[in-house]
Scaffold this motif. Structure first.
Motif, short mmCIF file in Angstrom:
data_model
loop_
_atom_site.label_atom_id
_atom_site.label_comp_id
_atom_site.label_asym_id
_atom_site.label_seq_id
_atom_site.Cartn_x
_atom_site.Cartn_y
_atom_site.Cartn_z
N SER A 167 0.80 -1.21 0.08
CA SER A 167 0.08 0.03 0.02
C SER A 167 0.90 1.20 0.00
O SER A 167 1.61 1.40 0.83
CB SER A 167 -0.92 0.05 1.27
OG SER A 167 -1.83 -1.27 1.22
N LYS A 175 -2.69 -3.05 -1.98
CA LYS A 175 -2.53 -4.45 -2.55
C LYS A 175 -2.42 -4.42 -3.87
O LYS A 175 -1.63 -3.77 -4.44
CB LYS A 175 -3.55 -5.08 -1.86
CG LYS A 175 -3.65 -5.38 -0.36
CD LYS A 175 -4.55 -6.44 0.14
CE LYS A 175 -4.49 -6.14 1.73
NZ LYS A 175 -4.44 -7.33 2.57
N ASP A 216 -2.54 -3.48 6.55
CA ASP A 216 -2.38 -4.70 6.61
C ASP A 216 -1.96 -5.34 8.07
O ASP A 216 -1.48 -6.62 8.22
CB ASP A 216 -0.85 -5.12 5.64
CG ASP A 216 -1.65 -5.10 4.28
OD1 ASP A 216 -2.81 -5.14 3.94
OD2 ASP A 216 -0.46 -4.75 3.67
N SER A 228 -11.77 -6.53 2.52
CA SER A 228 -11.08 -5.36 2.29
C SER A 228 -11.73 -4.08 2.94
O SER A 228 -12.94 -3.77 2.88
CB SER A 228 -11.20 -5.05 0.64
OG SER A 228 -10.49 -3.82 0.24
#
Length: 174
Positions: free
Chosen positions: A16, A26, A47, A89
């Motif tokens: 990212s 991603k 993450d 997500s």
């Protein structure tokens, strides 16, 4: 171990990032526009997934809630009726985050000062409820959603721009 930690931090930074004209999260690239206000610092949290790390307090809380729901609500054959969604997500559309939840067009939470926008049509979810409509459309009627959420809060003793939510949804008929 220390070398593993360094690798994870390096990997997180690569997955990212913000470049001159784009934001990469991603494997997706979004074109920056007048609404883009997400920062490298916020992206560095994407993450972390503390709720998935064994023995982390957030993971332990998630497991306790999940175990309770599994034991409390079972189907005909003893199978849990609740599904758990903890790896969705954090990038959602404005429709998912606001419109599907009937948030008025003039609501303060839609302002750039309150939410993190990736571009005009995408943002970092401000709440896990952003996934409700999609999960219901998939046919789910009993589920938990767990994940980080992102709001543009000033950091103080009770506020931080990244925090964690767990929500349960159970649809029932009359």
């Amino acid at each position: 171990t220390k070398s593993r930690l360094i690798f994870n931090v390096a990997t997180r930074c690569l997955s990212s990032r913000i470049e001159d004209g784009s934001v990469q999260i991603k494997d997706k690239v979004f074109q920056r526009d007048h609404m883009t206000n997400v920062t490298p610092k916020i992206l560095s949290h994407l993450d972390r997934n503390l709720h998935l790390m064994k023995q982390h307090p957030l993971c332990l809380i998630k497991e306790n809630i999940t175990n309770y729901m599994y034991k409390r609500f079972k189907g005909h054959r003893g199978v849990p009726v609740f599904s758990v969604h903890d790896q969705l997500s954090p990038v959602v559309t404005l429709e998912q985050n606001f419109d599907n939840l009937l948030v008025p067009k003039d609501h303060v939470s839609r302002k750039k000062s309150d939410s993190y926008y990736v571009d005009t049509g995408h943002m970092l979810r401000a709440h896990t409820s952003a996934h409700q409509s999609d999960l219901i459309k998939m046919g789910l009627d009993n589920f938990l959603v767990v994940g980080d959420v992102y709001r543009r809060d000033e950091i103080d003793a009770t506020h931080y721009p990244v925090f964690h939510q767990v929500e349960g949804v159970r649809l029932i008929d009359q």
